[in-house]
Design a protein around this motif. Structure first.
Motif, mmCIF file in Angstrom:
data_model
loop_
_atom_site.group_PDB
_atom_site.id
_atom_site.type_symbol
_atom_site.label_atom_id
_atom_site.label_comp_id
_atom_site.label_asym_id
_atom_site.label_seq_id
_atom_site.Cartn_x
_atom_site.Cartn_y
_atom_site.Cartn_z
ATOM 1 N N PRO A 105 1.101 -0.991 -0.174
ATOM 2 C CA PRO A 105 -0.008 -0.196 0.270
ATOM 3 C C PRO A 105 0.692 1.705 -0.026
ATOM 4 C CG PRO A 105 -0.365 -1.816 1.379
ATOM 5 C CD PRO A 105 0.435 -1.933 1.276
ATOM 6 N N HIS A 106 1.819 0.790 0.736
ATOM 7 C CA HIS A 106 2.726 2.256 0.768
ATOM 8 C C HIS A 106 3.314 2.643 -0.573
ATOM 9 C CE1 HIS A 106 2.589 2.974 4.937
ATOM 10 N NE2 HIS A 106 2.947 1.780 4.974
ATOM 11 N N LEU A 107 4.111 1.621 -1.267
ATOM 12 C CA LEU A 107 4.412 1.680 -2.751
ATOM 13 C C LEU A 107 3.743 2.659 -3.794
ATOM 14 C CD1 LEU A 107 6.785 -1.604 -2.634
ATOM 15 C CD2 LEU A 107 7.174 0.899 -2.523
ATOM 16 N N THR A 108 2.019 1.648 -3.799
ATOM 17 C CA THR A 108 1.220 2.372 -4.385
ATOM 18 C C THR A 108 1.268 3.905 -4.513
ATOM 19 O OG1 THR A 108 0.177 0.010 -3.842
ATOM 20 C CG2 THR A 108 -1.525 1.721 -5.115
ATOM 21 N N LYS A 109 0.971 3.887 -3.127
ATOM 22 C CA LYS A 109 0.391 5.816 -2.404
ATOM 23 C C LYS A 109 0.915 5.944 -2.753
ATOM 24 C CE LYS A 109 -2.595 4.403 1.777
ATOM 25 N NZ LYS A 109 -2.870 5.391 2.995
ATOM 26 N N ALA A 110 2.817 6.497 -3.282
ATOM 27 C CA ALA A 110 3.789 7.471 -2.970
ATOM 28 C C ALA A 110 3.823 6.677 -4.782
ATOM 29 C CB ALA A 110 5.523 5.843 -3.003
ATOM 30 N N PHE A 111 3.837 5.697 -6.102
ATOM 31 C CA PHE A 111 3.015 6.041 -6.627
ATOM 32 C C PHE A 111 2.555 6.650 -7.605
ATOM 33 C CE2 PHE A 111 2.156 4.322 -11.085
ATOM 34 C CZ PHE A 111 2.874 4.113 -11.721
ATOM 35 N N GLY A 112 1.209 6.669 -6.904
ATOM 36 C CA GLY A 112 0.224 7.391 -7.312
ATOM 37 C C GLY A 112 0.449 8.660 -6.619
ATOM 38 N N LEU A 113 1.277 9.442 -6.044
ATOM 39 C CA LEU A 113 0.908 10.449 -5.599
ATOM 40 C C LEU A 113 2.468 11.256 -6.479
ATOM 41 C CD1 LEU A 113 1.106 13.227 -3.628
ATOM 42 C CD2 LEU A 113 3.015 12.333 -2.469
ATOM 43 N N GLY A 114 2.858 10.140 -6.569
ATOM 44 C CA GLY A 114 4.355 11.180 -7.765
ATOM 45 C C GLY A 114 4.134 11.194 -9.312
ATOM 46 N N ILE A 115 2.860 10.031 -9.732
ATOM 47 C CA ILE A 115 2.088 10.485 -11.169
ATOM 48 C C ILE A 115 1.215 11.052 -11.379
ATOM 49 C CG2 ILE A 115 0.075 8.615 -10.734
ATOM 50 C CD1 ILE A 115 0.876 7.321 -13.694
ATOM 51 N N ALA A 116 0.047 11.495 -10.029
ATOM 52 C CA ALA A 116 -0.930 12.446 -9.905
ATOM 53 C C ALA A 116 -0.239 13.776 -9.948
ATOM 54 C CB ALA A 116 -1.631 11.966 -8.902
ATOM 55 N N ALA A 117 0.736 14.053 -9.174
ATOM 56 C CA ALA A 117 2.091 15.432 -9.313
ATOM 57 C C ALA A 117 1.946 16.105 -10.186
ATOM 58 C CB ALA A 117 2.857 15.593 -8.188
ATOM 59 N N SER A 118 2.968 14.627 -11.177
ATOM 60 C CA SER A 118 2.880 15.296 -11.763
ATOM 61 C C SER A 118 2.520 15.002 -14.011
ATOM 62 C CB SER A 118 3.954 13.747 -12.651
ATOM 63 O OG SER A 118 5.009 13.800 -14.054
ATOM 64 N N ALA A 119 1.626 14.342 -13.832
ATOM 65 C CA ALA A 119 0.645 14.280 -14.408
ATOM 66 C C ALA A 119 -0.392 15.581 -15.101
ATOM 67 C CB ALA A 119 -0.411 12.799 -15.452
ATOM 68 N N LEU A 120 -1.111 15.503 -14.249
ATOM 69 C CA LEU A 120 -1.938 17.481 -13.105
ATOM 70 C C LEU A 120 -1.070 18.321 -13.713
ATOM 71 C CD1 LEU A 120 -3.694 15.290 -10.921
ATOM 72 C CD2 LEU A 120 -4.674 16.070 -13.135
ATOM 73 N N ASN A 121 -0.075 18.122 -13.757
ATOM 74 C CA ASN A 121 1.042 19.866 -13.441
ATOM 75 C C ASN A 121 0.627 20.915 -14.999
ATOM 76 O OD1 ASN A 121 2.613 21.550 -13.586
ATOM 77 N ND2 ASN A 121 4.313 20.349 -12.925
ATOM 78 N N PRO A 122 0.335 21.663 -14.761
ATOM 79 C CA PRO A 122 -0.296 22.385 -16.434
ATOM 80 C C PRO A 122 1.498 23.241 -16.558
ATOM 81 C CG PRO A 122 -0.887 23.487 -13.732
ATOM 82 C CD PRO A 122 -0.867 22.565 -13.492
ATOM 83 N N MET A 123 1.785 23.178 -15.393
ATOM 84 C CA MET A 123 3.128 23.858 -16.215
ATOM 85 C C MET A 123 3.873 22.911 -17.606
ATOM 86 S SD MET A 123 2.848 26.603 -14.510
ATOM 87 C CE MET A 123 2.474 27.196 -12.855
ATOM 88 N N SER A 124 3.510 21.596 -16.559
ATOM 89 C CA SER A 124 3.764 20.582 -17.516
ATOM 90 C C SER A 124 3.565 20.000 -19.094
ATOM 91 C CB SER A 124 4.489 19.750 -16.829
ATOM 92 O OG SER A 124 5.205 19.186 -15.559
#
Length: 200
Positions: A105-124
């Motif tokens: 679960p911890h690995l999943t949350k870390a991966f999910g946090l990374g993908i969400a922050a990166s994919a949703l970054n309007p600057m990117s």
């Protein structure tokens, strides 16, 4: 082909080195003192950046539609960063076993946090969108950009994560550690507000 790849590698390297939500996420996850979680977040960011590049590529074909993405993405990113900042400060009350857990679960949350922050970054999204519009050559080789983005992001943030992970294992005074966490949390909330203000 090489010239085309270089035209993406150089500016994207500058984007990777610039402070932003991805770096804040790596700082946030590094407090878990777990190499697995840190690398999971790094690969999550790489996957998110690849998704952002793919969305931007599709958006470059439909500019009017792509312009509507910035607002919703900014709000989602702000919510994720704020929630993560709150959890970071609350986690200070958790026991050491929870902080250093390596469970799935911890690995999943870390991966999910990374993908969400990166994919949703309007600057990117804005960067990739402007890049594809300016470099029409990628329209005939669309698969190259996501591959380049994934490899660069994965290597860079894995390196950053490893360095932060080693620093997190250094014995730090609890009071100093609290203030470092507080600075990271405040930075995440401040960046969230900046993203929303810029997009809306």
């Amino acid at each position: 082909m090489m010239l085309l790849v270089t035209s993406l590698v150089v500016p994207y390297a500058l984007v990777l080195a610039s402070p932003g939500p991805n770096l804040l996420v790596m700082l946030r996850v590094s407090f878990a003192a777990s190499a697995k979680r840190t690398l999971a977040a790094a690969f999550g960011i790489a996957c998110g950046a690849t998704l952002a590049a793919t969305i931007a590529y599709q958006g470059s074909l439909f500019l009017a539609w792509a312009d509507q993405l910035q607002g919703p993405f900014a709000i989602l990113l702000a919510a994720i960063l704020t929630r993560s900042a709150i959890r970071l400060m609350r986690r200070g009350q958790a026991n050491g076993a929870e902080l250093k857990g390596d469970g799935t679960p911890h690995l999943t949350k870390a991966f999910g946090l990374g993908i969400a922050a990166s994919a949703l970054n309007p600057m990117s999204i804005a960067f990739f969108l402007s890049f594809f519009v300016a470099h029409q050559g990628f329209l005939t080789s669309a698969w190259i950009a996501p591959v380049v983005v994934f490899v660069m992001a994965a290597l860079w943030f894995s390196l950053v994560g490893i360095c932060l992970g080693r620093l997190s294992k250094v014995e730090i005074d609890p009071i100093l550690r609290f203030y470092v966490k507080l600075i990271v949390a405040i930075s995440m909330v401040a960046y969230a507000l900046y993203v929303v203000r810029t997009a809306l």
